[in-house]
Enzyme design. Structure first.
Site, PDB file in Angstrom:
ATOM      1  N   TYR A   1       6.904  20.669  42.683  1.00 44.32           N
ATOM      2  CA  TYR A   1       6.701  20.804  41.231  1.00 44.32           C
ATOM      3  C   TYR A   1       5.244  20.492  40.865  1.00 44.32           C
ATOM      4  CZ  TYR A   1       7.084  19.310  36.315  1.00 44.32           C
ATOM      5  OH  TYR A   1       6.899  19.132  34.969  1.00 44.32           O
TER       6      TYR A   1
HETATM    7  N1  LIG Z   1      10.872  15.326  32.790  1.00 42.43           N
HETATM    8  C1  LIG Z   1       9.720  14.735  32.597  1.00 42.43           C
HETATM    9  O1  LIG Z   1       9.622  13.499  32.577  1.00 42.43           O
HETATM   10  C2  LIG Z   1       8.486  15.565  32.379  1.00 42.43           C
HETATM   11  C3  LIG Z   1       7.272  14.931  32.302  1.00 42.43           C
HETATM   12  C4  LIG Z   1       6.153  15.692  32.005  1.00 42.43           C
HETATM   13  C5  LIG Z   1       6.271  17.059  31.789  1.00 42.43           C
HETATM   14  N2  LIG Z   1       7.478  17.683  31.898  1.00 42.43           N
HETATM   15  C6  LIG Z   1       7.539  19.124  31.599  1.00 42.43           C
HETATM   16  O2  LIG Z   1       7.722  19.254  30.205  1.00 42.43           O
HETATM   17  C7  LIG Z   1       8.254  20.549  29.911  1.00 42.43           C
HETATM   18  C8  LIG Z   1       9.308  20.478  28.851  1.00 42.43           C
HETATM   19  O3  LIG Z   1      10.276  19.524  29.201  1.00 42.43           O
HETATM   20  P1  LIG Z   1      11.721  19.537  28.535  1.00 42.43           P
HETATM   21  O4  LIG Z   1      12.268  18.183  28.650  1.00 42.43           O
HETATM   22  O5  LIG Z   1      11.636  20.186  27.198  1.00 42.43           O
HETATM   23  O6  LIG Z   1      12.469  20.487  29.563  1.00 42.43           O
HETATM   24  P2  LIG Z   1      13.870  21.219  29.345  1.00 42.43           P
HETATM   25  O7  LIG Z   1      14.686  20.528  28.328  1.00 42.43           O
HETATM   26  O8  LIG Z   1      14.431  21.419  30.717  1.00 42.43           O
HETATM   27  O9  LIG Z   1      13.443  22.625  28.726  1.00 42.43           O
HETATM   28  C9  LIG Z   1      12.884  23.611  29.511  1.00 42.43           C
HETATM   29  C10 LIG Z   1      13.136  24.928  28.814  1.00 42.43           C
HETATM   30  O10 LIG Z   1      12.673  25.958  29.693  1.00 42.43           O
HETATM   31  C11 LIG Z   1      13.589  27.023  29.577  1.00 42.43           C
HETATM   32  N3  LIG Z   1      13.531  27.874  30.759  1.00 42.43           N
HETATM   33  C12 LIG Z   1      13.955  27.631  32.013  1.00 42.43           C
HETATM   34  N4  LIG Z   1      13.752  28.698  32.790  1.00 42.43           N
HETATM   35  C13 LIG Z   1      13.194  29.647  31.993  1.00 42.43           C
HETATM   36  C14 LIG Z   1      12.767  30.975  32.209  1.00 42.43           C
HETATM   37  N5  LIG Z   1      12.909  31.582  33.390  1.00 42.43           N
HETATM   38  N6  LIG Z   1      12.221  31.652  31.172  1.00 42.43           N
HETATM   39  C15 LIG Z   1      12.086  31.086  29.952  1.00 42.43           C
HETATM   40  N7  LIG Z   1      12.495  29.829  29.687  1.00 42.43           N
HETATM   41  C16 LIG Z   1      13.034  29.127  30.696  1.00 42.43           C
HETATM   42  C17 LIG Z   1      14.947  26.376  29.451  1.00 42.43           C
HETATM   43  O11 LIG Z   1      15.856  27.319  28.902  1.00 42.43           O
HETATM   44  P3  LIG Z   1      17.421  26.979  28.661  1.00 42.43           P
HETATM   45  O12 LIG Z   1      17.439  26.035  27.504  1.00 42.43           O
HETATM   46  O13 LIG Z   1      18.017  28.289  28.385  1.00 42.43           O
HETATM   47  O14 LIG Z   1      17.899  26.346  29.936  1.00 42.43           O
HETATM   48  C18 LIG Z   1      14.625  25.213  28.535  1.00 42.43           C
HETATM   49  O15 LIG Z   1      14.776  25.577  27.199  1.00 42.43           O
HETATM   50  C19 LIG Z   1       8.728  21.102  31.233  1.00 42.43           C
HETATM   51  O16 LIG Z   1       7.793  22.063  31.664  1.00 42.43           O
HETATM   52  C20 LIG Z   1       8.685  19.922  32.163  1.00 42.43           C
HETATM   53  O17 LIG Z   1       8.423  20.368  33.446  1.00 42.43           O
HETATM   54  C21 LIG Z   1       8.573  16.949  32.167  1.00 42.43           C
END
Ligand SMILES: NC(=O)c1ccc[n+]([C@@H]2O[C@H](COP(=O)([O-])OP(=O)(O)OC[C@H]3O[C@@H](n4cnc5c(N)ncnc54)[C@H](OP(=O)(O)O)[C@@H]3O)[C@@H](O)[C@H]2O)c1
Length: 219
Positions: free
Chosen positions: A130
């Protein structure tokens, strides 16, 4: 200013579109399912189908027409394997950037990982694929022909937003931040030209979000 939020159904994305709506901004929510499009339309939110895995660059280029700012809040999530990390977090991001370049977008806002630098690869454990995907997506964006803003949030929490953050180039330690506060930062940066061609980390802190961003900008 017309904004397209991709990943609008996500933890961060859904807060962002609510906030943009509350501010009366001109935006569209990009989601993956027809049912989500319908639900958003019922709430008077413009919505469109965007899937950065299924859509190719040409299709994304068509779909991005008319939007001058793109927010990429897409993530393959922790429950899928390294293949989806490459397909969505890396290739999906690059396809979206290429489509934005084709449309001469004025800004591409990337929600990155906390530390996407090469030196973070070895310390990222299971998240190494990742981190590598995010590194190369960020690098691609920085070399693209469109202005970028890259946000590096700390560990994401589902807690209510506090509206208080710390902003920095790259902190020594780690931190966390509610998804709602990440959305507030995205809303600030995507509604101004003040944060073009910049990247920064955000964690929960002491300063109100607009103040923390302004202080970082004026440093
Ligand atoms: N977890 C952490 O602590 C952390 C820390 C820093 C940064 N991040 C990053 O922050 C970002 C947002 O996080 P979050 O919590 O909002 O993540 P999330 O809730 O998993 O949301 C990700 C979104 O991406 C969509 N998605 C997945 N595959 C896709 C595709 N092929 N085409 C278009 N959309 C797609 C999902 O759609 P569906 O709703 O339909 O599934 C979901 O709405 C992510 O990029 C994550 O990697 C995470």
């Amino acid at each position: 200013m017309s904004i397209l939020v991709i990943g609008a159904n996500g933890g961060v994305g859904h807060y962002l579109i609510e906030q943009l709506k509350a501010e009366g901004e001109d935006f569209t929510a990009g989601v993956r399912k027809e049912a989500q499009v319908e639900q958003l339309k019922e709430k008077n939110i413009n919505a469109t189908l965007i899937d950065v895995e299924k859509d190719d660059v040409q299709s994304l280029t068509e779909k991005f027409k008319g939007y001058n700012r793109i927010v990429f809040s897409v993530g393959s999530g922790g429950s899928t394997g390294a293949d989806k990390t490459i397909i969505v977090d890396l290739d999906g991001a690059v396809k979206a950037i290429k489509a934005s370049e084709a449309n001469k977008a004025q800004q591409f806002v990337m929600v990155s990982t906390y530390d996407s630098r090469r030196e973070a690869f070895d310390s990222s454990g299971d998240l190494k694929p990742y981190t590598i995907a995010k590194h190369y997506a960020d690098e691609y964006l920085k070399q693209a022909t469109i202005p970028y803003t890259i946000i590096h949030p700390g560990g994401l929490l589902d807690d209510d937003g506090t509206n208080k953050i710390e902003v920095g180039a790259f902190f020594e330690g780690r931190g966390t931040i509610p998804r709602e506060d990440v959305a507030s930062v995205l809303k600030e940066v995507v509604t101004t030209d003040d944060y073009l061609n910049t990247e920064f980390q955000i964690v929960s802190g002491e300063k109100d979000i607009p103040q923390a961003l302004t202080d970082f900008k004026n440093k």
